[in-house]
Write an enzyme that holds these catalytic residues in place. Sequence first.
Site, short mmCIF file in Angstrom:
data_model
loop_
_atom_site.label_atom_id
_atom_site.label_comp_id
_atom_site.label_asym_id
_atom_site.label_seq_id
_atom_site.Cartn_x
_atom_site.Cartn_y
_atom_site.Cartn_z
N LYS A 192 0.86 -1.19 0.00
CA LYS A 192 0.00 0.00 0.00
C LYS A 192 0.88 1.22 0.00
O LYS A 192 2.02 1.18 0.48
CB LYS A 192 -0.88 0.03 1.25
CG LYS A 192 -2.09 0.92 1.13
CD LYS A 192 -3.24 0.16 0.51
CE LYS A 192 -4.51 0.95 0.45
NZ LYS A 192 -5.68 0.09 0.24
N1 GLU Z 1 -7.40 0.14 -2.96
C1 GLU Z 1 -8.17 -1.05 -3.18
C2 GLU Z 1 -8.22 -1.91 -1.93
O1 GLU Z 1 -8.06 -1.42 -0.84
C3 GLU Z 1 -7.74 -1.81 -4.44
C4 GLU Z 1 -6.30 -2.20 -4.51
C5 GLU Z 1 -5.90 -2.77 -5.86
O2 GLU Z 1 -6.72 -2.87 -6.76
O3 GLU Z 1 -4.73 -3.10 -5.97
O4 GLU Z 1 -8.48 -3.08 -1.99
#
Ligand code: GLU
Length: 437
Positions: free
Chosen positions: A127
């Site tokens: 992240k």
């Molecule tokens: N931000 C989204 C989540 O928290 C998607 C992450 C992604 O598609 O890599 O799952």
Amino acid sequence: MRSSPDPIHGLTPLHALPSYLHADDLGPWGNYLQQVDRVIPHLGHLARWAETLKRPKRILIVDVPIQMDDGSVAHFEGYRVQHNVSRGPGKGGVRFHQDVTLSEVMALSAWMSIKNAAVNVPYGGAKGGIRVDPKKLSLGELERMTRRYTSEIGIIIGPNKDIPAPDVNTNEQIMAWMMDTYSMNTGTTTTGVVTGKPLDLGGSLGRREATGRGVFTVGQEAARRIGLEISGARVAIQGFGNVGGICGKLFAQAGARVVAVQDHGGTVYREAGLDVPALLSHVAENGSVAGFAACESLAADQFWDVECEILIPAALEQQITAANAGRIKARMVIEGANGPTTPAADDLLHERNILVVPDVIANAGGVTVSYFEWVQDFSSFFWDESDINQRLEKIMRDAFASVWTVAQDRQVSLRTATFIVACRRILHTRELRGLYP
Ligand code: GLU
């Protein structure tokens, strides 16, 4: 002579956690650590590797300086955390928000590892984030900040290393700038370095709606198992962006009454059900639900007292706490947001027989279609939207069914069951790969 390591406990001894991993403030990372502790007794021989889950593999903190429109130079704090890459490259979104902290990004990266393993897409967890209020930036400033951040984290991202995606306050345009920056820096056109891109740049049909669609799909599955009819059910939603807005629309289409919606600007309520398409247009024009006609407006705190069958937190972490969990009237909570419920609140909801469908399965639809996007980018062959939605729904339903069975068999919450399924997958690959060097 060195003593040989204890074959069972050799990997979990003695060494204090690095200072930045202490959970004493009960921030999001502290909550995650408590969730991991609950799963360790269920890991059998794989518990030997459990410490892996408590230590992110790699943490990068970057300074992001940009020239502002007035000629001054501003510095922003950026992060990219790769929590685990045992099952595949790092994968997870990038968040732009004034409250982003390292603890938050670490927790979000760990929840990505769990989520990706829970739905069995071949990724680890990562992240990123920038501590910034993007609403205060001009479009040019936003682009320069995004590009500089991408350059700074460029040393650890890549289509086989770590693949960012949208999250809170990031969108398709930001993904296009990230893709372009990475491509320019590497002398390539690498669409697969990020997902959630515009359709004309290697994006996937159905990606934008995927998280909300997944929330709705697991909501249907969970409702069926507790004998709750979606048609006529009252739904309260916190957060009306890409997740809350889409799943609100799908619940309304299925005959549910969306009685309350809260966002950063206000809380709107209508016992007979809000007109969801009209509310979505209002938000598109005004940036918030505040000021919507044909409804009552409530004080923010009253949201937790709303009579409903289904409560969907779809905004930020730590919204359902020991302070408000006792007031919730719903039969089930479906976590569209990441980390919206603290462990203490989880216990209170469990005692009150309110089913919690945890984030790590409920909102996994987004990353599932991100996976489809990445596969399409590699093969340069793009699928129909109906194929995508069918595959998404199958993955979500199958994953939910496995987790439900584990929860029943072991008499644990759905969160612990999801962690059991996911951590076993992660630690099994950890064990297969072994330690190197
Ligand atoms: N931000 C989204 C989540 O928290 C998607 C992450 C992604 O598609 O890599 O799952």
